[in-house]
Design a protein around this motif. Structure first.
Motif, PDB file in Angstrom:
ATOM      1  N   ASP A 129      30.846  11.959  19.369  1.00 12.33           N
ATOM      2  CA  ASP A 129      29.782  12.446  18.481  1.00 12.33           C
ATOM      3  C   ASP A 129      28.452  12.629  19.221  1.00 12.33           C
ATOM      4  O   ASP A 129      27.418  12.862  18.584  1.00 12.33           O
ATOM      5  CB  ASP A 129      29.606  11.509  17.266  1.00 12.33           C
ATOM      6  CG  ASP A 129      29.249  10.085  17.655  1.00 12.33           C
ATOM      7  OD1 ASP A 129      29.819   9.557  18.640  1.00 12.33           O
ATOM      8  OD2 ASP A 129      28.381   9.495  16.976  1.00 12.33           O
ATOM      9  N   HIS A 130      28.492  12.585  20.564  1.00  9.72           N
ATOM     10  CA  HIS A 130      27.279  12.832  21.374  1.00  9.72           C
ATOM     11  C   HIS A 130      27.563  13.828  22.489  1.00  9.72           C
ATOM     12  O   HIS A 130      26.843  14.810  22.661  1.00  9.72           O
ATOM     13  CB  HIS A 130      26.722  11.517  21.919  1.00  9.72           C
ATOM     14  CG  HIS A 130      26.272  10.650  20.802  1.00  9.72           C
ATOM     15  ND1 HIS A 130      24.970  10.574  20.401  1.00  9.72           N
ATOM     16  CD2 HIS A 130      26.982   9.884  19.933  1.00  9.72           C
ATOM     17  CE1 HIS A 130      24.887   9.784  19.334  1.00  9.72           C
ATOM     18  NE2 HIS A 130      26.105   9.353  19.038  1.00  9.72           N
ATOM     19  N   HIS A 156      22.941  14.513  12.832  1.00  7.24           N
ATOM     20  CA  HIS A 156      23.441  13.347  13.560  1.00  7.24           C
ATOM     21  C   HIS A 156      22.460  12.962  14.668  1.00  7.24           C
ATOM     22  O   HIS A 156      21.296  12.723  14.383  1.00  7.24           O
ATOM     23  CB  HIS A 156      24.854  13.635  14.073  1.00  7.24           C
ATOM     24  CG  HIS A 156      25.623  12.396  14.407  1.00  7.24           C
ATOM     25  ND1 HIS A 156      25.868  11.404  13.491  1.00  7.24           N
ATOM     26  CD2 HIS A 156      26.220  11.991  15.561  1.00  7.24           C
ATOM     27  CE1 HIS A 156      26.572  10.440  14.063  1.00  7.24           C
ATOM     28  NE2 HIS A 156      26.790  10.769  15.321  1.00  7.24           N
ATOM     29  N   ASP A 190      22.278   6.078  21.085  1.00 12.56           N
ATOM     30  CA  ASP A 190      22.854   5.091  20.174  1.00 12.56           C
ATOM     31  C   ASP A 190      22.518   3.736  20.772  1.00 12.56           C
ATOM     32  O   ASP A 190      22.861   3.454  21.916  1.00 12.56           O
ATOM     33  CB  ASP A 190      24.381   5.229  20.117  1.00 12.56           C
ATOM     34  CG  ASP A 190      24.833   6.322  19.164  1.00 12.56           C
ATOM     35  OD1 ASP A 190      23.973   7.004  18.595  1.00 12.56           O
ATOM     36  OD2 ASP A 190      26.058   6.480  19.005  1.00 12.56           O
ATOM     37  N   HIS A 241      21.141   9.766  13.198  1.00 11.29           N
ATOM     38  CA  HIS A 241      22.399   9.015  13.238  1.00 11.29           C
ATOM     39  C   HIS A 241      22.649   8.255  11.943  1.00 11.29           C
ATOM     40  O   HIS A 241      22.876   7.050  11.947  1.00 11.29           O
ATOM     41  CB  HIS A 241      22.401   8.058  14.447  1.00 11.29           C
ATOM     42  CG  HIS A 241      23.763   7.813  15.029  1.00 11.29           C
ATOM     43  ND1 HIS A 241      24.588   6.813  14.577  1.00 11.29           N
ATOM     44  CD2 HIS A 241      24.461   8.433  16.001  1.00 11.29           C
ATOM     45  CE1 HIS A 241      25.725   6.824  15.269  1.00 11.29           C
ATOM     46  NE2 HIS A 241      25.673   7.807  16.138  1.00 11.29           N
TER      47      HIS A 241
HETATM   48 MN    MN Z   1      27.097   7.916  17.797  1.00  9.96          MN
END
Ligand code: MN
Ligand code: NI
Length: 228
Positions: A53-54, A9, A142, A192
């Motif tokens: 997700d980070h 990711h 992101d 990502h």
């Molecule tokens: Mn993300």
């Protein structure tokens, strides 16, 4: 020289002469993770924004390792209240750490953390420039594509750019190729993508399109370690 390991990711381990940095360690509950959070030994945890997700296992890793979290002020303050040691920064600011220099860049995205009764907004998201051991690594965080990447590239000789390619929430592969061009990065590494269906993307497609414009790119397998 620095070594960069892709943990899946947006997560990377950056090994420097004087410190181990982990960036956006989303490992628990990440179907694409290369290891669990318990496998990560770090001195610093760099967090680009507050999305789950980070932020991921960042606080837990920082607490267990006694590591310092480096993040934008609002997110850093949140982590501090959860018992982590932090160094708050903000966009455009740089600081010389014992291992090297970190500068926060803009990123066009959000930074809200879903909580029981709503969303906890944790300020602006960022990207990171890590300048250490004679190399410069750019983790874009992101973000959508933005033209100031040209300025970032003019003011920094970027050896490796870590760029999101999954689309939907961030740049897709075509935008990421343009980003690589604007940055003038020596090497671009896609991130990502593929973790969830909605960000499915073929990293080989990114590498091919970059090569067609004379840009070096390399997709790292999860767990693969790149020595600069
Ligand atoms: Mn993300
Ligand atoms: Ni995000």
């Amino acid at each position: 020289m620095p070594a960069i390991t892709f943990l899946g990711h947006g997560a990377f381990l950056v090994e420097l002469e004087k410190a181990r940095l982990v960036i956006d360690p989303f490992l628990s509950g990440n179907p694409a993770a290369g290891c669990g959070p318990e496998a990560v030994e770090a001195d610093y945890v760099l967090l680009t924004h507050g999305h789950p997700d980070h932020l991921g296992d960042g606080i837990e890793i920082a607490r267990r390792c006694g590591a310092t979290i480096i993040a934008p002020f609002e997110l850093a303050t949140h982590c501090e209240r959860q018992g982590a040691r932090v160094h708050a920064m903000h966009i455009g600011g740089a600081h010389d750490f014992p291992f090297g220099r970190v500068k926060l860049t803009i990123a066009f995205h959000g930074s809200g953390l879903p909580v029981e009764d709503g969303i906890l907004y944790l300020g602006n998201p960022c990207g990171f420039l890590v300048i250490a051991d004679g190399a410069t690594v750019y983790h874009a965080g992101d973000t959508g594509l933005f033209y100031d990447m040209k300025l970032i590239g003019e003011m920094n000789r970027i050896d490796v750019a870590l760029l999101p390619i999954g689309g939907n929430f961030t740049m897709d592969a075509d935008d990421a190729v343009k980003a690589a061009e604007l940055l003038g990065a020596g090497l671009s590494v896609p991130m990502h993508y593929g973790t969830f269906d909605v960000i499915k993307a073929d990293p080989a497609d990114f590498v091919r399109k970059a090569a067609a414009r004379g840009l070096r790119a390399k997709a790292l397998a999860v767990g693969e370690r790149l020595v600069l």
